[in-house]
Design a protein around this motif. Sequence first.
Motif, PDB file in Angstrom:
ATOM      1  N   MET A 179       3.410 -50.280 -17.681  1.00  0.00           N
ATOM      2  CA  MET A 179       2.282 -49.501 -17.195  1.00  0.00           C
ATOM      3  C   MET A 179       2.080 -48.299 -18.116  1.00  0.00           C
ATOM      4  O   MET A 179       3.034 -47.857 -18.776  1.00  0.00           O
ATOM      5  N   VAL A 180       0.873 -47.781 -18.153  1.00  0.00           N
ATOM      6  CA  VAL A 180       0.571 -46.618 -18.982  1.00  0.00           C
ATOM      7  C   VAL A 180      -0.006 -45.528 -18.091  1.00  0.00           C
ATOM      8  O   VAL A 180      -0.613 -45.802 -17.053  1.00  0.00           O
ATOM      9  N   ILE A 181       0.179 -44.290 -18.508  1.00  0.00           N
ATOM     10  CA  ILE A 181      -0.235 -43.161 -17.697  1.00  0.00           C
ATOM     11  C   ILE A 181      -1.754 -43.114 -17.546  1.00  0.00           C
ATOM     12  O   ILE A 181      -2.265 -42.643 -16.521  1.00  0.00           O
ATOM     13  N   ARG A 182      -2.495 -43.636 -18.511  1.00  0.00           N
ATOM     14  CA  ARG A 182      -3.955 -43.556 -18.449  1.00  0.00           C
ATOM     15  C   ARG A 182      -4.551 -44.431 -17.354  1.00  0.00           C
ATOM     16  O   ARG A 182      -5.696 -44.219 -16.940  1.00  0.00           O
ATOM     17  N   GLU A 183      -3.828 -45.446 -16.891  1.00  0.00           N
ATOM     18  CA  GLU A 183      -4.376 -46.275 -15.825  1.00  0.00           C
ATOM     19  C   GLU A 183      -4.131 -45.686 -14.436  1.00  0.00           C
ATOM     20  O   GLU A 183      -4.637 -46.209 -13.449  1.00  0.00           O
ATOM     21  N   MET A 184      -3.404 -44.576 -14.365  1.00  0.00           N
ATOM     22  CA  MET A 184      -3.119 -43.954 -13.070  1.00  0.00           C
ATOM     23  C   MET A 184      -4.245 -43.001 -12.670  1.00  0.00           C
ATOM     24  O   MET A 184      -4.031 -41.838 -12.308  1.00  0.00           O
ATOM     25  N   LYS A 185      -5.471 -43.499 -12.721  1.00  0.00           N
ATOM     26  CA  LYS A 185      -6.642 -42.687 -12.380  1.00  0.00           C
ATOM     27  C   LYS A 185      -6.886 -42.765 -10.881  1.00  0.00           C
ATOM     28  O   LYS A 185      -7.833 -43.404 -10.409  1.00  0.00           O
ATOM     29  N   MET A 186      -6.029 -42.109 -10.148  1.00  0.00           N
ATOM     30  CA  MET A 186      -6.096 -42.087  -8.696  1.00  0.00           C
ATOM     31  C   MET A 186      -5.780 -40.672  -8.234  1.00  0.00           C
ATOM     32  O   MET A 186      -5.402 -39.804  -9.032  1.00  0.00           O
ATOM     33  N   SER A 187      -5.928 -40.438  -6.950  1.00  0.00           N
ATOM     34  CA  SER A 187      -5.571 -39.127  -6.410  1.00  0.00           C
ATOM     35  C   SER A 187      -4.063 -38.942  -6.455  1.00  0.00           C
ATOM     36  O   SER A 187      -3.295 -39.924  -6.458  1.00  0.00           O
ATOM     37  N   THR A 188      -3.637 -37.699  -6.509  1.00  0.00           N
ATOM     38  CA  THR A 188      -2.206 -37.423  -6.399  1.00  0.00           C
ATOM     39  C   THR A 188      -1.777 -37.552  -4.947  1.00  0.00           C
ATOM     40  O   THR A 188      -2.608 -37.525  -4.030  1.00  0.00           O
ATOM     41  N   ALA A 189      -0.482 -37.703  -4.718  1.00  0.00           N
ATOM     42  CA  ALA A 189       0.040 -37.797  -3.356  1.00  0.00           C
ATOM     43  C   ALA A 189      -0.134 -36.470  -2.632  1.00  0.00           C
ATOM     44  O   ALA A 189       0.040 -35.399  -3.224  1.00  0.00           O
ATOM     45  N   CYS A 190      -0.487 -36.539  -1.366  1.00  0.00           N
ATOM     46  CA  CYS A 190      -0.658 -35.335  -0.551  1.00  0.00           C
ATOM     47  C   CYS A 190       0.700 -34.696  -0.265  1.00  0.00           C
ATOM     48  O   CYS A 190       1.741 -35.359  -0.341  1.00  0.00           O
ATOM     49  N   PRO A 191       0.723 -33.419   0.113  1.00  0.00           N
ATOM     50  CA  PRO A 191       1.988 -32.775   0.482  1.00  0.00           C
ATOM     51  C   PRO A 191       2.655 -33.486   1.656  1.00  0.00           C
ATOM     52  O   PRO A 191       1.994 -34.154   2.464  1.00  0.00           O
ATOM     53  N   GLU A 192       3.958 -33.324   1.764  1.00  0.00           N
ATOM     54  CA  GLU A 192       4.727 -34.029   2.787  1.00  0.00           C
ATOM     55  C   GLU A 192       4.284 -33.668   4.193  1.00  0.00           C
ATOM     56  O   GLU A 192       4.333 -34.497   5.099  1.00  0.00           O
ATOM     57  N   ALA A 193       3.859 -32.416   4.414  1.00  0.00           N
ATOM     58  CA  ALA A 193       3.428 -32.020   5.754  1.00  0.00           C
ATOM     59  C   ALA A 193       2.235 -32.848   6.212  1.00  0.00           C
ATOM     60  O   ALA A 193       2.093 -33.133   7.410  1.00  0.00           O
ATOM     61  N   CYS A 194       1.368 -33.254   5.301  1.00  0.00           N
ATOM     62  CA  CYS A 194       0.228 -34.102   5.652  1.00  0.00           C
ATOM     63  C   CYS A 194       0.695 -35.520   5.975  1.00  0.00           C
ATOM     64  O   CYS A 194       0.235 -36.141   6.940  1.00  0.00           O
ATOM     65  N   PHE A 195       1.610 -36.046   5.146  1.00  0.00           N
ATOM     66  CA  PHE A 195       2.074 -37.419   5.333  1.00  0.00           C
ATOM     67  C   PHE A 195       2.993 -37.547   6.544  1.00  0.00           C
ATOM     68  O   PHE A 195       3.146 -38.638   7.084  1.00  0.00           O
ATOM     69  N   GLN A 196       3.598 -36.449   6.977  1.00  0.00           N
ATOM     70  CA  GLN A 196       4.503 -36.491   8.109  1.00  0.00           C
ATOM     71  C   GLN A 196       3.843 -36.055   9.408  1.00  0.00           C
ATOM     72  O   GLN A 196       4.493 -36.066  10.454  1.00  0.00           O
ATOM     73  N   ALA A 197       2.579 -35.662   9.378  1.00  0.00           N
ATOM     74  CA  ALA A 197       1.891 -35.215  10.589  1.00  0.00           C
ATOM     75  C   ALA A 197       1.835 -36.343  11.611  1.00  0.00           C
ATOM     76  O   ALA A 197       1.555 -37.493  11.272  1.00  0.00           O
ATOM     77  N   MET A 198       2.080 -35.986  12.865  1.00  0.00           N
ATOM     78  CA  MET A 198       2.169 -37.005  13.905  1.00  0.00           C
ATOM     79  C   MET A 198       0.816 -37.365  14.503  1.00  0.00           C
ATOM     80  O   MET A 198       0.666 -38.405  15.119  1.00  0.00           O
ATOM     81  N   THR A 199      -0.182 -36.494  14.342  1.00  0.00           N
ATOM     82  CA  THR A 199      -1.487 -36.733  14.935  1.00  0.00           C
ATOM     83  C   THR A 199      -2.571 -36.526  13.891  1.00  0.00           C
ATOM     84  O   THR A 199      -2.355 -35.884  12.854  1.00  0.00           O
ATOM     85  N   ALA A 200      -3.758 -37.045  14.184  1.00  0.00           N
ATOM     86  CA  ALA A 200      -4.891 -36.875  13.287  1.00  0.00           C
ATOM     87  C   ALA A 200      -5.273 -35.403  13.173  1.00  0.00           C
ATOM     88  O   ALA A 200      -5.583 -34.909  12.078  1.00  0.00           O
ATOM     89  N   GLU A 201      -5.246 -34.699  14.287  1.00  0.00           N
ATOM     90  CA  GLU A 201      -5.608 -33.281  14.271  1.00  0.00           C
ATOM     91  C   GLU A 201      -4.627 -32.475  13.430  1.00  0.00           C
ATOM     92  O   GLU A 201      -5.023 -31.613  12.639  1.00  0.00           O
ATOM     93  N   GLY A 202      -3.344 -32.741  13.605  1.00  0.00           N
ATOM     94  CA  GLY A 202      -2.341 -32.024  12.823  1.00  0.00           C
ATOM     95  C   GLY A 202      -2.471 -32.294  11.339  1.00  0.00           C
ATOM     96  O   GLY A 202      -2.338 -31.391  10.511  1.00  0.00           O
ATOM     97  N   CYS A 203      -2.763 -33.534  10.983  1.00  0.00           N
ATOM     98  CA  CYS A 203      -2.932 -33.889   9.577  1.00  0.00           C
ATOM     99  C   CYS A 203      -4.163 -33.211   8.988  1.00  0.00           C
ATOM    100  O   CYS A 203      -4.110 -32.621   7.906  1.00  0.00           O
TER     101      CYS A 203
END
Length: 714
Positions: free
Chosen positions: A492-516
């Motif tokens: 793989m090459v770095i130039r094909e990684m044209k995507m968003s970066t990963a969100c912070p852990e607090a967003c990915f670990q939020a238990m509800t839609a409102e909290g996220c």
Amino acid sequence: MTDHASLNVCPTCSKSYKRPEHLRRHQISHRTERPYQCELCSSRFQRSDVLKRHLKTCDSIADSATSDPSDPSEPRPKRLELSNNNPARNIDASLPNSHGAGHELLAAADGHSQSVEYIGDDSFEHLSGWISCGLSGSQWEGPTDGWQAFLNLTSGTQTPHSGIDPGEPGKDIGSLSFLGTFTSTTGLVSSFDCGTIEQRRRVNTHIRNETAVPSLGCSSTNALSRGSSNTSGAFVDEATWCEINTESTVETTLSRWLSDPLSFKCHEIITYIRNIVLHKSKNSCVTLTWSPTVHETCAQFFSPSNIRRYTQLYWAIWHPNVNIVHKPTFDTVSSKPALLAAMCLMGACVSPERNDQENSKRWFNCVEEMVFEDDDFCDDAPAPVCRETGEAKRPLGKLRALQAAYIVCLYQNWEGSNSSKRRIRRHRFSTIIAVARDIGIHNARHPDYGRMDLYDFSFANFVMTEELIRVFLWVFLLDTAFVIFNNLPPRMVIREMKMSTACPEACFQAMTAEGCFNTIQRENRTNGLRSTVASDFSAAFELLYTTDIDDALSIAIANLGPLNLFAMTSALHSLIFHYQSSFSCQGSLYPIQNALKAWGKVWHVYATRSSLDPCHSTVTSDMDLLTPSDMWKRVGFVRHADEYCHLADLMVQRLSALLADGTETIINAAGQARSGSTVSGNIESISPLLDKYDETSMQQVNKLISDFVKVRIH
């Protein structure tokens, strides 16, 4: 690139497959055989849905339904007399001996015999194998049809429902202690951040105590995702439990089995594995031979109680290291069987109990083939397009299959045999990259949440997008890991990684839609520049090549979090590999050196500032003080990303020294004054730092690290 779909097309229905064996398996459905058989009247059918309609009107079922289940003259267990070979066999004779099944002499995957000991908490683990065996005829291909019909026969049964440490001021920034250990040991527990044996025992004890009370339901995370602890109807209260236990032993075992919502998932996994073993492909890596003993052993390992325990071990011990599955919304009962089986094997691998670790290896290859032959994984048809937006729809089944395949690569590469490691590295992982590209790496993009309100925010879409981003990042990271530790050219090459970066852990670990949503909005308000940097991972990495990164930009990149920063420093290793593998590499080291320097500055900002932010570190206690229910929130081994950067810097320094020596040799030998000139003759080109390519052992990179440490000491 060859169009595989055009080479493997079904002539009957025109459905395409990547591999010929998948096409051959599919073509069986067009034959005249009748593989589905009614276990009550022995009628045979070609399709499972016809069998299900027949079961509703079968005379044998009608006779059974008219009988009173409480009538002592007709005990309920006799409804299980479904065996074709011996219809008169009663349930007491068919149940396996729970005392004699503790030790079985089985043929191991490598052809040797070994004694396998199972320590089960529940007697219904044996019944799971018996039921699955009794309901899965040798002609059956589908894992669910007969089982669902059986559940419909039984009255009163339940149908299954769908940390980074803040700073480490005493740590030497140039230390390679983690990588030194990582390259000198084998196994997941020894290599990654899985805690000490005492910590893992504490987690295992907590899980056993939590499930020892007859709680026959899903994990607490399922209840949280639904907003209530009893929405799944899975928990049995104490009074009901006491009432069940007043019945006979057989009826108690049967009631517990049928009341457990994971019994259906257990049956699915067992049936898939059974079909894999019975219908091996030509190049199959599975060496097991199916037998009643192997069937019971499989049912014991993937029993509902073990599925529940292994998945909780997965979350608490392994998940922080590679967090590609969204825990708050993960539902064990409705999960994909291939993904759940892979997670169970990973949980067993990091278990503190040696029996779990040894018994899991028996199913490594079976689950591997189960995952890589999954229809969602093999289907390379283009993604359907949304009529309203014109955008390609994201296939959830393909994402789950990709997550399962990635977990298989991990446990095989760190726990499997050398042949398994080579197979994963050379063949399986290439398929994973192909599937990731089929999904579309560029499609893994978050919308502009700053222009949304809570009513427009879709938690399900956020979760799926974030899981896609993270699994793509980890696929890229495993590719760079093969570059660093196995000296394998990057795919793989770095130039094909044209995507968003990963969100912070607090967003990915939020238990509800409102909290996220609130966490995302708070981050956008606090770190305005971060949202701009986070829109494209490839572009964010390119910022490291800027001549001078100011403080504001350093803070914005640092706020991307440890996972994104870890992927960036790993990408630099791929660039170093390309550099040292080329013949004309003179004068091209400066951009890499500049990027390493910029990354070091960004990491310093992260370690001293961003890592203290609850957005990135949702738990602040040491692992010894964390409760088992909170351990999944900690930051895993990515907190050692600075060692990867330091290793890259040392490699660049070594290459620079070799390049300088080579230039001096050229000048002395040829008498030319021009630096870097090409001279024909016996002048040898600069050798790469690692001699062996595609090496399974990590000894040569470990030796390189040891040499670096010795130089620093002297």
